[in-house]
Design a protein around this motif. Structure first.
Motif, PDB file in Angstrom:
ATOM      1  N   VAL A 133      -0.062  -7.255  -9.176  1.00 50.51           N
ATOM      2  CA  VAL A 133       0.071  -6.141 -10.111  1.00 50.51           C
ATOM      3  C   VAL A 133      -1.176  -5.999 -10.970  1.00 50.51           C
ATOM      4  O   VAL A 133      -1.530  -4.909 -11.395  1.00 50.51           O
ATOM      5  CB  VAL A 133       1.324  -6.281 -10.990  1.00 50.51           C
ATOM      6  N   GLU A 134      -1.842  -7.092 -11.222  1.00 51.41           N
ATOM      7  CA  GLU A 134      -3.039  -6.998 -12.058  1.00 51.41           C
ATOM      8  C   GLU A 134      -4.157  -6.226 -11.350  1.00 51.41           C
ATOM      9  O   GLU A 134      -4.803  -5.377 -11.957  1.00 51.41           O
ATOM     10  CB  GLU A 134      -3.524  -8.399 -12.446  1.00 51.41           C
ATOM     11  N   HIS A 137      -3.334  -2.605 -11.317  1.00 55.07           N
ATOM     12  CA  HIS A 137      -3.565  -2.002 -12.623  1.00 55.07           C
ATOM     13  C   HIS A 137      -5.052  -1.712 -12.824  1.00 55.07           C
ATOM     14  O   HIS A 137      -5.435  -0.636 -13.276  1.00 55.07           O
ATOM     15  CB  HIS A 137      -3.062  -2.938 -13.721  1.00 55.07           C
ATOM     16  N   ASN A 140      -6.120   1.048 -10.727  1.00 58.57           N
ATOM     17  CA  ASN A 140      -5.274   2.219 -10.950  1.00 58.57           C
ATOM     18  C   ASN A 140      -4.653   2.703  -9.635  1.00 58.57           C
ATOM     19  O   ASN A 140      -4.570   3.891  -9.365  1.00 58.57           O
ATOM     20  CB  ASN A 140      -6.061   3.328 -11.651  1.00 58.57           C
ATOM     21  N   TRP A 141      -4.246   1.758  -8.808  1.00 58.48           N
ATOM     22  CA  TRP A 141      -3.540   2.051  -7.555  1.00 58.48           C
ATOM     23  C   TRP A 141      -2.074   1.661  -7.730  1.00 58.48           C
ATOM     24  O   TRP A 141      -1.764   0.738  -8.484  1.00 58.48           O
ATOM     25  CB  TRP A 141      -4.092   1.197  -6.409  1.00 58.48           C
ATOM     26  N   PRO A 142      -1.183   2.330  -7.000  1.00 58.07           N
ATOM     27  CA  PRO A 142       0.206   1.878  -7.026  1.00 58.07           C
ATOM     28  C   PRO A 142       0.329   0.484  -6.409  1.00 58.07           C
ATOM     29  O   PRO A 142      -0.444   0.135  -5.518  1.00 58.07           O
ATOM     30  CB  PRO A 142       0.943   2.904  -6.189  1.00 58.07           C
ATOM     31  N   VAL A 143       1.296  -0.269  -6.895  1.00 57.48           N
ATOM     32  CA  VAL A 143       1.509  -1.632  -6.418  1.00 57.48           C
ATOM     33  C   VAL A 143       2.940  -1.753  -5.947  1.00 57.48           C
ATOM     34  O   VAL A 143       3.867  -1.352  -6.652  1.00 57.48           O
ATOM     35  CB  VAL A 143       1.315  -2.660  -7.553  1.00 57.48           C
ATOM     36  N   VAL A 144       3.127  -2.300  -4.774  1.00 61.24           N
ATOM     37  CA  VAL A 144       4.479  -2.578  -4.306  1.00 61.24           C
ATOM     38  C   VAL A 144       4.523  -4.048  -3.904  1.00 61.24           C
ATOM     39  O   VAL A 144       3.664  -4.524  -3.166  1.00 61.24           O
ATOM     40  CB  VAL A 144       4.858  -1.691  -3.108  1.00 61.24           C
ATOM     41  N   SER A 145       5.512  -4.744  -4.402  1.00 59.65           N
ATOM     42  CA  SER A 145       5.580  -6.181  -4.168  1.00 59.65           C
ATOM     43  C   SER A 145       6.739  -6.526  -3.237  1.00 59.65           C
ATOM     44  O   SER A 145       7.606  -5.692  -2.981  1.00 59.65           O
ATOM     45  CB  SER A 145       5.756  -6.905  -5.500  1.00 59.65           C
ATOM     46  N   TYR A 146       6.765  -7.747  -2.765  1.00 59.19           N
ATOM     47  CA  TYR A 146       7.861  -8.268  -1.944  1.00 59.19           C
ATOM     48  C   TYR A 146       8.088  -7.442  -0.679  1.00 59.19           C
ATOM     49  O   TYR A 146       9.217  -7.185  -0.283  1.00 59.19           O
ATOM     50  CB  TYR A 146       9.157  -8.357  -2.753  1.00 59.19           C
ATOM     51  N   VAL A 170      10.301   2.221   0.143  1.00 62.21           N
ATOM     52  CA  VAL A 170       9.465   3.098  -0.681  1.00 62.21           C
ATOM     53  C   VAL A 170       8.320   3.651   0.156  1.00 62.21           C
ATOM     54  O   VAL A 170       7.788   2.965   1.023  1.00 62.21           O
ATOM     55  CB  VAL A 170       8.886   2.361  -1.914  1.00 62.21           C
ATOM     56  N   ASP A 171       7.978   4.899  -0.132  1.00 60.20           N
ATOM     57  CA  ASP A 171       6.798   5.515   0.475  1.00 60.20           C
ATOM     58  C   ASP A 171       5.707   5.504  -0.560  1.00 60.20           C
ATOM     59  O   ASP A 171       5.909   5.994  -1.668  1.00 60.20           O
ATOM     60  CB  ASP A 171       7.101   6.972   0.852  1.00 60.20           C
ATOM     61  N   VAL A 172       4.586   4.976  -0.227  1.00 63.66           N
ATOM     62  CA  VAL A 172       3.526   4.835  -1.219  1.00 63.66           C
ATOM     63  C   VAL A 172       2.269   5.550  -0.756  1.00 63.66           C
ATOM     64  O   VAL A 172       1.808   5.328   0.366  1.00 63.66           O
ATOM     65  CB  VAL A 172       3.183   3.349  -1.435  1.00 63.66           C
ATOM     66  N   PRO A 173       1.709   6.422  -1.597  1.00 65.31           N
ATOM     67  CA  PRO A 173       0.444   7.057  -1.219  1.00 65.31           C
ATOM     68  C   PRO A 173      -0.676   6.031  -1.284  1.00 65.31           C
ATOM     69  O   PRO A 173      -0.706   5.205  -2.189  1.00 65.31           O
ATOM     70  CB  PRO A 173       0.262   8.139  -2.287  1.00 65.31           C
TER      71      PRO A 173
END
Ligand SMILES: Cc1cc2nc3c(=O)[nH]c(=O)nc-3n(C[C@H](O)[C@H](O)[C@H](O)COP(=O)(O)OP(=O)(O)OC[C@H]3O[C@@H](n4cnc5c(N)ncnc54)[C@H](O)[C@@H]3O)c2cc1C
Ligand SMILES: Nc1ncnc2c1ncn2[C@@H]1O[C@H](COP(=O)(O)O)[C@@H](O)[C@H]1O
Lengths: 260, 332
Positions: A133-134, A137, A140-146, A170-173
């Motif tokens: 996540v760091e 941040h 400035n990109w989306p973060v998806v975990s697990y 989840v769909d992530v750009p």
């Protein structure tokens, strides 16, 4: 599409032991392995590369000593990665996750045109830092975990997250950061052809000076002050014999402890 | 950011319900706050959560911050972080506790990134040193306990292991202030789209269970796994499995216990037909009491279990169930 996998080399936790009463931990002699979940991230990225022609897969590893991670990134190249970067700096020895995140961000920016940055979730091996996540941040990109599944279509990565109580899709750009969790697969073995081919693939060693990161950006916020072994777990009681007797004795024991 | 003498706890919700670990964090937060005349703040994020949030006063919260919005019904890291940062900005805590769960770990990191500090992950002890916090967390799969100290005069962010602390005792008469957090402005910058959430139904939640019964390769097949379910039912336990079982498809992967599965911390763990490979062991080693059932007395788990039952699980388990039922009957 450019995919970056960060590979962390850690002491093999199964072999780390402290004697009762010890106050220092010496892991110098403990064999190094790639962090399990990073290895899963690499395998998942290789599968994305298999399915999406034109994918360039770059592995990155940070280390205080490039020699220590060279074999690891070479193996990744033999498995199918296209290019490797080792970032070497003495400060990595005890850099915290925030510092590592700043370096990883600089690496991604220097490489340029990265669509996907991925590595293993922090977890059970005690490396439970929030690097994922760091970096997200900072970039400035989306973060998806697990993540337990990942598929790329156009500019979107579809991720299945495997979390407490079920799965979330989840769909992530892209560009995006995806950290890999319970992906049920064994990393592929390098083939002979892969090993030979790896010799001609680019492997660079960068220093912090090559990245616009100043070493004083590497700071601590939570400092380790002591280590100790966990208290020894005494050997338990063995019950043998006829199933009926074993069960009687076992349940009597569990009743004594109010479990039954 | 300034720092006030306030301890902030992020409530852990699953399916819109506040989870037990929240009360564990509250119990510890209250104890620490009493020792330094601090207040305890709790932040609750979700949809339709105000009533539950208000109830946290009974467990030691002084102020509950509620960010309620349909946009927060499903977990979205970025949207949650935006709401959470509003509360962090107003509370300016000296200590911020999240659960060591997928959500808590994510959000602790997102806040840490925004504040430019690190995270003490998966702690199971915490002490107030006055000028700083001292925490303990297991590293290297629990083979080493690491003690960490926070930077003086800076907020410590920590994720708290499940069942590390005692739940706060309820004091029904105790009330708390409720502050609403403005969340109308939350739009997910990142357009993460949730299109399906499949939640395990019916069965007890493994990670939270006080009693867990797990089966391994020794069970033999998906059909025969019913015997593990039967024992689970008799003990009021959640049911899990080793990776050999999930790999074989006898049980779904979300029931896998271990390094690449769920970590459980029950008071009682029963392992049947499981050898106890280290990758399995790290997922259940914090169980209070371990019972192993195995035909092989030399299996690794038989050497570490508190109670090692040598025998065929298909013979031993039916007898165990009979004994449990007899014991139940006798105590009614
Ligand atoms: C990177 C990595 C990650 C892993 N992650 C996990 C993980 O998260 N969780 C996990 O569990 N494993 C994990 N593993 C796998 C782990 O190493 C073991 O292979 C696995 O735990 C073995 O499962 P098991 O004990 O059920 O099977 P086995 O090791 O085959 O043991 C079966 C046991 O059943 C006993 N038995 C047989 N018949 C009977 C009977 N009738 N009655 C009683 N006992 C009987 C046998 O004596 C034996 O001890 C991982 C491995 C790797 C490499
Ligand atoms: N993503 C990463 N890639 C490569 N090396 C890393 C990474 N993260 C941490 N390291 C290194 O792994 C070692 C242990 O880090 P830590 O777990 O933070 O103590 C240090 O030498 C770090 O520099």
């Amino acid at each position: 599409m450019r995919v970056v996998i960060s590979l962390k080399v850690v002491p093999d936790y199964e072999q780390v032991r402290m004697a009762q009463g010890a106050t220092v931990l010496d892991v110098a002699q403990v064999p190094r392995v790639v962090y399990t979940f990073d290895e899963l991230a690499l395998e998942m990225a290789l599968r994305i590369k298999d399915k999406n022609a034109g994918t360039e897969l770059i592995v990155v590893s940070m280390s205080p000593d490039a020699a220590k991670v060279r074999e690891v990134v070479k193996k990744a190249l033999a498995m199918g990665a296209d290019r490797a970067v080792i970032v070497e700096d003495a400060a990595f020895g005890d850099a915290d996750s925030w510092a590592q995140a700043q370096v990883l961000k600089a690496v991604v920016e220097k490489l340029g045109e990265v669509s996907l940055l991925s590595y293993g979730i922090p977890g059970i091996q005690g490396e439970a830092f929030p690097l994922g996540v760091e970096v997200g941040h900072l970039l400035n990109w989306p973060v998806v975990s697990y993540a337990s599944e990942m598929a790329v279509t156009g500019d979107t990565v579809a991720v299945v997250r495997h979390i407490e109580g079920g799965k979330q899709s989840v769909d992530v750009p892209m560009p995006a950061v995806v950290t890999i969790g319970k992906f049920q697969a064994d990393p592929r073995l390098p083939t002979f052809k892969g090993i030979m081919g790896a010799k001609n693939k680019p492997l660079e060693v960068w220093s912090l000076a090559d990245l616009a990161v100043t070493p004083d950006a590497l700071g601590h916020s939570v400092r380790q002050t002591a280590v100790a072994p966990p208290s020894a777990r005494g050997a338990g009681r063995k019950i043998e014999g006829d199933a009926v007797d074993v069960a009687k004795e076992a349940i009597a024991s569990l009743r004594g402890r109010q479990f039954v | 950011m300034g720092m006030q003498n306030r301890i902030l706890v992020l409530a852990e919700l699953q399916d819109g319900a506040i989870q037990g670990v929240t009360l564990e964090m509250l119990g510890k937060a209250r104890e620490l706050a009493n020792g330094r005349q601090a207040t305890v703040d709790v932040v609750v994020l979700g949809a339709n959560v105000t009533e539950q949030a208000r109830g946290l006063g009974a467990y030691g919260a002084d102020t509950v911050w509620v960010a309620e919005s349909p946009a927060l019904a499903d977990y979205d890291a970025q949207a949650y972080a935006i709401a959470l940062m509003q509360v962090i900005g107003r509370v300016e805590p000296t200590l911020f506790l999240c659960a060591a769960t997928s959500q808590g770990r994510d959000l602790s990191g997102l806040v840490a990134a925004r504040l430019g500090v690190g995270v003490a992950a998966d702690i199971n002890q915490i002490k107030d040193l006055g000028h700083a916090w001292e925490v303990v967390r297991p590293i290297f799969g629990g083979n080493v306990l690491s003690t960490l100290q926070s930077t003086p005069e800076r907020c410590l962010i920590a994720t708290v292991s499940l069942r590390a602390f005692e739940k706060a005792a309820a004091d029904a008469g105790r009330a708390c202030a409720v502050e609403a957090v403005a969340v109308d402005a939350i739009t997910t910058r990142t357009a993460i789209k949730v299109f399906a959430a499949e939640v395990a139904s019916g069965r007890l939640n493994l990670g939270d269970a006080e009693v867990v019964v797990a089966g391994g390769r020794g069970v033999g097949s998906a059909e025969k796994f019913a015997i593990i379910d039967d024992l689970g039912r008799a003990l009021g336990a959640a049911v899990g499995a080793s990776r050999a079982v999930t790999d074989a498809g006898w049980r779904p992967t979300n029931e896998q216990i271990g390094q690449t599965g769920v970590t459980v911390k029950p008071k009682l763990y029963v392992a049947a037909g499981i050898s106890g490979a280290v990758q399995h062991w790290v997922g259940m080693k914090d169980a209070g009491y371990v019972v192993a059932i195995n035909t092989d007395p030399e299996a690794p788990i038989m050497k570490t279990a508190d109670l090692a039952l040598v025998g065929d699980l298909f013979k031993v388990i039916p007898e165990l169930i009979r004994e449990i039922e007899a014991a139940r009957g006798a105590s009614v």
